[in-house]
Design a protein around this motif. Structure first.
Motif, short mmCIF file in Angstrom:
data_model
loop_
_atom_site.label_atom_id
_atom_site.label_comp_id
_atom_site.label_asym_id
_atom_site.label_seq_id
_atom_site.Cartn_x
_atom_site.Cartn_y
_atom_site.Cartn_z
N ILE A 15 -16.08 17.33 35.29
CA ILE A 15 -17.50 17.22 35.64
C ILE A 15 -18.26 16.44 34.57
O ILE A 15 -19.09 15.57 34.89
N LEU A 16 -17.98 16.73 33.30
CA LEU A 16 -18.65 16.02 32.21
C LEU A 16 -18.27 14.54 32.21
O LEU A 16 -19.12 13.67 31.95
N LEU A 17 -17.00 14.26 32.49
CA LEU A 17 -16.55 12.86 32.58
C LEU A 17 -17.29 12.13 33.69
O LEU A 17 -17.78 11.01 33.50
N LEU A 18 -17.37 12.79 34.84
CA LEU A 18 -18.08 12.19 35.98
C LEU A 18 -19.55 11.97 35.63
O LEU A 18 -20.13 10.92 35.94
N GLY A 19 -20.15 12.97 34.96
CA GLY A 19 -21.55 12.86 34.59
C GLY A 19 -21.80 11.74 33.59
O GLY A 19 -22.80 11.02 33.69
N SER A 20 -20.89 11.57 32.63
CA SER A 20 -21.07 10.52 31.62
C SER A 20 -20.95 9.13 32.24
O SER A 20 -21.68 8.21 31.87
N VAL A 21 -20.02 8.98 33.18
CA VAL A 21 -19.89 7.69 33.86
C VAL A 21 -21.12 7.42 34.73
O VAL A 21 -21.66 6.31 34.74
N ALA A 22 -21.58 8.45 35.42
CA ALA A 22 -22.75 8.31 36.29
C ALA A 22 -24.01 8.00 35.48
O ALA A 22 -24.92 7.33 35.98
N ALA A 23 -24.07 8.48 34.24
CA ALA A 23 -25.24 8.21 33.39
C ALA A 23 -25.37 6.72 33.10
O ALA A 23 -26.48 6.18 33.04
N ASN A 25 -11.10 4.45 38.07
CA ASN A 25 -12.20 3.77 38.76
C ASN A 25 -13.34 3.40 37.82
O ASN A 25 -14.11 2.48 38.11
N ALA A 26 -13.45 4.12 36.68
CA ALA A 26 -14.55 3.86 35.75
C ALA A 26 -14.24 2.72 34.78
O ALA A 26 -15.15 1.98 34.39
N LEU A 27 -12.98 2.58 34.38
CA LEU A 27 -12.64 1.57 33.38
C LEU A 27 -13.04 0.15 33.77
O LEU A 27 -13.57 -0.60 32.94
N PRO A 28 -12.81 -0.27 35.03
CA PRO A 28 -13.25 -1.63 35.40
C PRO A 28 -14.76 -1.81 35.28
O PRO A 28 -15.23 -2.92 34.99
N PHE A 51 -22.11 5.13 40.65
CA PHE A 51 -20.78 5.73 40.66
C PHE A 51 -20.80 7.12 41.29
O PHE A 51 -19.80 7.56 41.86
N ALA A 52 -21.94 7.82 41.17
CA ALA A 52 -22.03 9.20 41.65
C ALA A 52 -22.61 9.31 43.05
O ALA A 52 -22.89 10.42 43.52
N THR A 53 -22.78 8.20 43.75
CA THR A 53 -23.27 8.28 45.12
C THR A 53 -22.19 8.88 46.02
O THR A 53 -21.00 8.72 45.74
N PRO A 54 -22.59 9.58 47.09
CA PRO A 54 -21.59 10.21 47.97
C PRO A 54 -20.54 9.23 48.48
O PRO A 54 -19.34 9.56 48.55
N GLY A 55 -20.98 8.03 48.84
CA GLY A 55 -20.03 7.05 49.36
C GLY A 55 -18.99 6.65 48.33
O GLY A 55 -17.80 6.54 48.65
N ASN A 56 -19.43 6.45 47.08
CA ASN A 56 -18.48 6.06 46.03
C ASN A 56 -17.56 7.21 45.66
O ASN A 56 -16.37 7.00 45.39
#
Length: 324
Positions: free
Chosen positions: A18-26, A281-284, A31-36
């Motif tokens: 969750i923290l990883l997802l949050g940091s990328v979304a920040a 998905n975040a690295l690119p 990145f944190a949209t439902p579609g993505n």
């Protein structure tokens, strides 16, 4: 006490994801949209399914280095079948993929069980054999999307409630694995065979047979994923999923599956797969080269193996403190 420790680890890993997802979304709000997020799940679906199969093998003190080669060979088998019989439909393709994968997995299991060969040696050998068979079957040529039927390609892309069939298959596989490991005799036997083979044999459980069963189930999942991979990327060739076995093993180790066997949960494996899926998905987005992703996967495996060894020592200490 050991179950409590495992539950805490799964909870900690869930928080990390969750923290990883949050940091990328920040940094990248889209990145944190439902579609993505649905695309991230879709991209991680095959990894989740393969990691669940690999988990069964590692639980019984085995390893399957041929899992990606199984994916590639089974994928080529169904691609050639569809090219020659485009009107056969999806059901025969699914059956052929699973039968092919099951047979390839059973070969690994029987060699380990009956001939008492080291799992890493067996699967390293069959990995090369399976890749060679792909070349012999295809003659080194590719099967491209223009040679595949619309039904063959469209099955994995069909959407239901906002998720693709590929994602739903991963969800169903997760639920099935959870039921298998928690509520069935086979699940308990797999844990016992890997946790303490000598004690398991004393109670009538054949550890070698459990290894064979785990390899066979893992092979069936890999066979199914062979079709899913080919249909998703719309191409079949010799080097499909080359090196993907490292990501599968990394997902298991990150998820807390002990490389020495006997410890691991479905929840942990799914979280480990999602962890890798998010990173992949975040690295690119931050401009990291795909070549670095391989290095990161290798580093993750080493770190996870060290943590796995520490967990094994903790388990041993817990067992030693328990009354006889």
């Amino acid at each position: 006490m050991l179950q409590t420790s495992t539950a805490r680890r799964d909870l900690a890993l869930g928080i990390i994801v969750i923290l990883l997802l949050g940091s990328v979304a920040a940094g990248f709000p889209q990145f944190a949209t439902p579609g993505n997020l649905a695309e991230v799940l879709d991209d991680s679906a095959i990894l989740i399914m393969l990691a669940l199969g690999q988990m069964l093998v590692i639980l019984t003190r085995g390893i399957d280095l041929s899992i990606a080669a199984n994916v590639a060979l089974s994928g080529m088998v169904v691609a050639l079948f569809n090219r020659n019989y485009p009107d056969a439909g999806v059901v025969p393709v699914l059956l052929i993929a699973m039968v092919s994968g099951t047979l390839l997995g059973a070969v690994n299991g029987l060699l380990v069980w009956r001939l008492k060969l080291p799992p890493i040696v067996v699967t390293l050998g069959t990995m090369s054999v399976y890749r060679g068979l792909i070349y012999l079957m295809s003659g080194g040529t590719w099967v491209n999307d223009n040679q595949m039927s619309p039904a063959f390609l469209g099955f994995v892309r069909y959407e239901l409630l906002g998720l693709t069939v590929l994602s739903w298959l991963a969800i169903v596989a997760t639920a099935g694995a959870a039921v298998l490991m928690r509520y069935t005799v086979l699940g308990r036997d797999l844990y016992a065979a890997g946790g303490n083979p000598a004690a398991a044999a004393y109670t009538g459980i054949d550890p070698g047979r459990m290894q064979c069963i785990s390899y066979t189930i893992c092979g069936a999942i890999a066979g199914l994923c062979g079709y899913l991979w080919v249909a998703r990327f719309a191409v079949a060739y010799t080097d499909i999923a080359l090196g993907f076995e490292l990501q599968v093993i990394a997902a298991c180790l990150i998820g807390g599956v002990a490389i020495a066997g006997g410890i691991g949960t479905v929840t942990g494996v799914v979280l480990g797969s999602l962890f890798i899926g998010i990173i992949r998905n975040a690295l690119p987005l931050i401009g990291v080269s795909p070549f670095w992703q391989m290095g990161i996967n290798g580093l993750v495996i080493v770190v996870a193996a060290v943590l796995s060894a520490r967990r094994r020592e903790d388990k041993r200490a817990i067992l030693e403190t328990q009354p006889a």
